[in-house]
Design a protein around this motif. Sequence first.
Motif, short mmCIF file in Angstrom:
data_model
loop_
_atom_site.label_atom_id
_atom_site.label_comp_id
_atom_site.label_asym_id
_atom_site.label_seq_id
_atom_site.Cartn_x
_atom_site.Cartn_y
_atom_site.Cartn_z
N ASP A 177 0.83 -1.20 0.00
CA ASP A 177 0.00 0.00 0.00
C ASP A 177 0.87 1.25 0.00
OD1 ASP A 177 -2.32 -1.52 0.08
OD2 ASP A 177 -2.42 -1.49 2.28
N VAL A 178 0.58 2.16 -0.92
CA VAL A 178 1.34 3.39 -1.06
C VAL A 178 1.30 4.18 0.24
CG1 VAL A 178 1.52 5.59 -2.29
CG2 VAL A 178 0.94 3.50 -3.54
N GLY A 179 2.48 4.56 0.72
CA GLY A 179 2.58 5.38 1.92
C GLY A 179 2.44 4.63 3.23
N SER A 180 2.28 3.32 3.15
CA SER A 180 2.11 2.53 4.38
C SER A 180 3.45 2.41 5.12
CB SER A 180 1.58 1.13 4.05
OG SER A 180 2.55 0.39 3.33
N TYR B 28 4.68 -0.30 6.17
CA TYR B 28 5.36 -1.45 5.57
C TYR B 28 6.15 -1.01 4.34
CZ TYR B 28 6.15 -6.04 3.52
OH TYR B 28 6.74 -7.15 2.98
N GLN B 29 5.52 -0.23 3.47
CA GLN B 29 6.21 0.23 2.26
C GLN B 29 7.43 1.08 2.62
OE1 GLN B 29 4.54 3.23 -0.47
NE2 GLN B 29 4.75 1.67 -2.08
N ASN B 30 7.29 1.92 3.64
CA ASN B 30 8.41 2.75 4.08
C ASN B 30 9.57 1.90 4.59
OD1 ASN B 30 7.09 5.12 3.41
ND2 ASN B 30 6.21 5.36 5.45
N LYS B 31 9.28 0.85 5.34
CA LYS B 31 10.32 -0.04 5.85
C LYS B 31 11.01 -0.80 4.72
CE LYS B 31 9.91 0.89 10.18
NZ LYS B 31 10.94 1.65 10.86
N VAL B 32 10.23 -1.24 3.75
CA VAL B 32 10.81 -1.92 2.59
C VAL B 32 11.74 -0.96 1.85
CG1 VAL B 32 10.30 -2.94 0.33
CG2 VAL B 32 8.95 -3.60 2.33
N GLU B 33 11.33 0.28 1.71
CA GLU B 33 12.16 1.27 1.05
C GLU B 33 13.46 1.49 1.83
OE1 GLU B 33 11.52 5.51 -1.13
OE2 GLU B 33 10.57 5.30 0.83
N GLN B 34 13.38 1.52 3.15
CA GLN B 34 14.59 1.67 3.97
C GLN B 34 15.53 0.49 3.79
OE1 GLN B 34 13.00 2.26 7.89
NE2 GLN B 34 12.07 4.21 7.32
N LEU B 35 14.96 -0.71 3.68
CA LEU B 35 15.80 -1.88 3.40
C LEU B 35 16.44 -1.78 2.02
CD1 LEU B 35 13.80 -4.89 4.88
CD2 LEU B 35 16.15 -4.25 5.42
N GLN B 36 15.71 -1.23 1.06
CA GLN B 36 16.28 -1.02 -0.28
C GLN B 36 17.50 -0.10 -0.18
OE1 GLN B 36 12.56 0.28 -2.14
NE2 GLN B 36 12.84 -1.33 -3.66
N TYR B 37 17.37 0.97 0.60
CA TYR B 37 18.49 1.89 0.79
C TYR B 37 19.68 1.17 1.44
CZ TYR B 37 15.33 5.85 -0.11
OH TYR B 37 14.45 6.73 -0.68
N ALA B 38 19.39 0.31 2.42
CA ALA B 38 20.46 -0.43 3.11
C ALA B 38 21.20 -1.36 2.15
CB ALA B 38 19.89 -1.21 4.29
#
Length: 97
Positions: free
Chosen positions: A50-53, A55-65
Amino acid sequence: MKFATVVNEYVLANQNDEEIAHKIMEQYGIELNELSSFAAYLQSEYESSDVGSDYQNKVEQLQYAVNFIFEANEEGYTVKFQTSYIHRVDLPIGLEE
């Protein structure tokens, strides 16, 4: 499905920290040669969440990591922590190699 477990553990950790992300990845056995597959998995998770959720934010942070691991190793960055993915640690003055 260790990729899903890593994502779930990172969400539960509720931290925005690359070092913690790397430690969770290590804990669940993500190997350096699996990072490209893990990055693809994270992209798929990001796009299907879900956009802006949170969960999505945490996945994005993992992508950065994960991206940081590639960048640090390719560019030779010096970092303040050491994991099995990054070995260039910023040592205190006088202790440089």
